[in-house]
Design a protein around this motif. Structure first.
Motif, PDB file in Angstrom:
ATOM      1  N   GLU A  48     -47.426 -85.212 -57.876  1.00  0.00           N
ATOM      2  CA  GLU A  48     -48.865 -84.952 -57.813  1.00  0.00           C
ATOM      3  C   GLU A  48     -49.670 -86.056 -58.505  1.00  0.00           C
ATOM      4  OE1 GLU A  48     -46.782 -80.885 -57.855  1.00  0.00           O
ATOM      5  OE2 GLU A  48     -46.594 -82.763 -58.961  1.00  0.00           O
ATOM      6  N   GLU A  49     -49.162 -86.507 -59.645  1.00  0.00           N
ATOM      7  CA  GLU A  49     -49.862 -87.550 -60.392  1.00  0.00           C
ATOM      8  C   GLU A  49     -49.792 -88.889 -59.663  1.00  0.00           C
ATOM      9  OE1 GLU A  49     -49.060 -87.575 -64.671  1.00  0.00           O
ATOM     10  OE2 GLU A  49     -48.398 -85.493 -64.481  1.00  0.00           O
ATOM     11  N   SER A  79     -54.342 -78.499 -54.228  1.00  0.00           N
ATOM     12  CA  SER A  79     -55.454 -78.496 -55.181  1.00  0.00           C
ATOM     13  C   SER A  79     -55.182 -79.325 -56.425  1.00  0.00           C
ATOM     14  CB  SER A  79     -55.809 -77.060 -55.573  1.00  0.00           C
ATOM     15  OG  SER A  79     -54.699 -76.437 -56.198  1.00  0.00           O
ATOM     16  N   GLU A  80     -53.929 -79.409 -56.870  1.00  0.00           N
ATOM     17  CA  GLU A  80     -53.655 -80.191 -58.080  1.00  0.00           C
ATOM     18  C   GLU A  80     -53.958 -81.673 -57.848  1.00  0.00           C
ATOM     19  OE1 GLU A  80     -50.319 -81.177 -61.469  1.00  0.00           O
ATOM     20  OE2 GLU A  80     -49.846 -79.661 -59.976  1.00  0.00           O
ATOM     21  N   ASN A  83     -57.759 -82.060 -57.597  1.00  0.00           N
ATOM     22  CA  ASN A  83     -58.400 -81.948 -58.914  1.00  0.00           C
ATOM     23  C   ASN A  83     -58.190 -83.199 -59.759  1.00  0.00           C
ATOM     24  OD1 ASN A  83     -59.547 -79.460 -58.410  1.00  0.00           O
ATOM     25  ND2 ASN A  83     -57.770 -78.342 -59.174  1.00  0.00           N
TER      26      ASN A  83
END
Length: 177
Positions: A48-49, A79-80, A83
C-alpha cells in the motif's frame, strides 16, 4: 512485481504522460514517482505504501480530473492507498498566494499525516533534492530551507529516511549565498 504495484505504476504512467520534470532537459516525469517508490520500498515491504509512492503526485491536477482519479485509486487499489495519496497531496493552489504562504499551508496538512504518509513525504523530498543542486543551485537552497521545516513534522516516518534527508539538507541550509 506485485500486480497491485503494477496497477499503481501503470496509473501513474498514464496520468503523468507528457509531463516533464522541472530543471531537467525534458526528463519524463514518471521517473520521479518510480524513484520515490523505490526509496519507499527500501524501508517497507507494505504494498500500500509503495503503491501510494507511485501515485503521490497524481492528485495535484485540475479539479475536474482529481475526483475521477480518486475514484479510480479507490476502486483499483483501495481506501488505504487513496488515503496515503491524499495525505501527501499538497492542498495549496497558486491562488493561495506566494510560495512561502503555499508551503505553510502544505506543512499544516503534512502535520496531520500518518507515519506512512510522513515516510512517503521524506522519500519524495529525498528524490527531489538528490540532484537539484546540480540542476538549479539557487532553487536548491530555497528547497533545502523549505524541507528543513518539514523535518520536525516527519519524526514518526522512517528514521532511516529522516536521517538521510537531514544529512542531505544540512550543508546547504547553513550556506549564505
Amino acid at each position: 512485481m506485485d500486480s497491485r504495484l503494477q496497477i499503481a505504476q501503470d496509473l501513474a504512467t498514464e496520468w503523468h504522460m507528457g509531463e516533464v520534470r522541472k530543471y531537467t532537459d525534458g526528463e519524463p516525469y514518471i521517473i520521479h514517482p518510480i524513484a520515490v517508490a523505490q526509496i519507499v520500498a527500501s524501508v517497507t515491504d507494505r504494498w500500500e505504501e509503495i503503491a501510494a509512492a507511485y501515485l503521490h503526485d497524481v492528485l495535484e491536477c485540475a479539479e475536474d480530473l482529481r475526483a475521477g482519479r480518486e475514484e479510480v485509486i479507490l476502486v483499483r487499489l483501495g481506501s488505504e492507498v487513496l488515503n496515503l495519496v491524499l495525505e501527501v497531496t499538497n492542498p495549496s493552489r497558486p491562488s493561495d498566494g506566494p510560495r512561502d504562504v503555499r508551503k505553510a499551508i502544505d506543512r499544516e496538512h503534512l502535520a496531520k499525516a500518518s507515519p506512512a504518509g510522513q515516510t512517503l513525504r521524506l522519500a519524495d523530498a529525498i528524490h527531489n533534492f538528490s540532484n537539484l543542486e546540480e540542476r538549479n543551485p539557487r532553487f536548491a537552497l530555497t528547497y533545502a530551507q523549505e524541507k528543513v521545516l518539514i523535518l520536525p513534522l516527519t519524526l514518526q516516518g522512517s528514521q532511516q529516511l529522516h536521517a538521510r534527508l537531514t544529512e542531505m539538507l544540512m550543508p546547504l541550509t547553513f550556506r549564505r549565498d
